[in-house]
Design a protein around this motif. Sequence first.
Motif, PDB file in Angstrom:
ATOM      1  N   ILE A   8     -31.458  -4.232  45.267  1.00  0.00           N
ATOM      2  CA  ILE A   8     -30.086  -4.150  45.724  1.00  0.00           C
ATOM      3  C   ILE A   8     -29.535  -2.777  45.418  1.00  0.00           C
ATOM      4  N   GLY A  10     -26.596   0.597  47.111  1.00  0.00           N
ATOM      5  CA  GLY A  10     -25.419   0.891  47.883  1.00  0.00           C
ATOM      6  C   GLY A  10     -25.754   1.124  49.340  1.00  0.00           C
ATOM      7  N   ARG A  65     -33.271  -1.192  50.630  1.00  0.00           N
ATOM      8  CA  ARG A  65     -32.010  -1.246  49.897  1.00  0.00           C
ATOM      9  C   ARG A  65     -31.109  -2.266  50.558  1.00  0.00           C
ATOM     10  N   SER A  67     -27.000  -3.851  51.012  1.00  0.00           N
ATOM     11  CA  SER A  67     -25.576  -3.539  50.957  1.00  0.00           C
ATOM     12  C   SER A  67     -24.959  -4.231  49.749  1.00  0.00           C
ATOM     13  N   MET A  68     -24.071  -3.542  49.051  1.00  0.00           N
ATOM     14  CA  MET A  68     -23.374  -4.131  47.917  1.00  0.00           C
ATOM     15  C   MET A  68     -22.305  -5.119  48.389  1.00  0.00           C
ATOM     16  N   ARG A  69     -21.952  -5.049  49.672  1.00  0.00           N
ATOM     17  CA  ARG A  69     -20.902  -5.931  50.185  1.00  0.00           C
ATOM     18  C   ARG A  69     -21.423  -7.321  50.522  1.00  0.00           C
ATOM     19  N   GLY A  71     -25.145  -8.013  50.684  1.00  0.00           N
ATOM     20  CA  GLY A  71     -26.512  -8.248  50.239  1.00  0.00           C
ATOM     21  C   GLY A  71     -27.567  -8.106  51.328  1.00  0.00           C
TER      22      GLY A  71
END
Length: 216
Positions: A8, A10, A65, A67-69, A71
Motif C-alpha cells: 500500500i 500513495g 502500489r 491508493s491511500m484513499r 486501496g
Amino acid sequence: DENPCVGIGGEMTESSNGKELVSSEENSDLEPFVGMEFESEEAAKVFYDAYATRFGFIMRVDAFRRSMRDGKVVWRRLVCNKEGFRKHRPRRSENRKPRAITREGCKAMIVVKKEKTGKWVVTRFVKEHNHPLVIPPANNRRSVLLSQTPDEKDVKIRELTAELQRERKRSAAIQEQLDMVLKDMEEHSNHMSRNIDDIVQSMREIESKRVVLPHN
C-alpha cells in the motif's frame, strides 16, 4: 518510479496530455513507449504479455502500489521473468539436482500508473534484455489469458489484509475483556485491603480499651 513500494502506498498524479491510447484488442507490432495509454491495468498486462511473446521472453507481474484513499492498485511494474536474482537457499539433500537458473538480473520492464482520467499510462520502458530472446513459432505461442484471470497476488494480499483486520478486531476485544478483568481484580484487592485495615484498626481499639486488672 524506479524504487517501488510493494504494497500500500500513495497515489501519483500526472497530466495525460499528448499521450496515445492503445486498446488491448489492437493486434499491432507496436513497441511500448513512455506516454502510451491503456483503458485498464489488465489491458496493459495483455499488451505487454503479447509483446513479450512476440519478442521471445516471458512477462512477470511484479511490484505495485495502492491508493491511500480506496486501496485500489494505481501503479504497476511488469518485468521480464528473468528480472532479479534467485535467493540462494541451502539444499535439503546432496542427491537433489540444483534448480535451473531462472533469474539473471534482467532490467527489461514497463511501468504503468493510473491517471485521474482513469487511463493507465506507461511512465517507464526498458527494452534491453541481458539474455538471449527465444521467439517461439507462431503456431506454438502461448495464449494471452491475463484479461480473463485476476491477479493472484492482488487477491492474496486482499485476503491477508482482511484477515489481519479481523485479527486486530479480535485482539482489541480480548484486550478490552482483559482490562475489565484486571480492573475487577484491582477493585477486589483494594476492597480486601480496606477490610484488613478495618479489622486491624478494630483490634487496636479493643486492645486499647482492655481493662488491665491489678495484681493482688
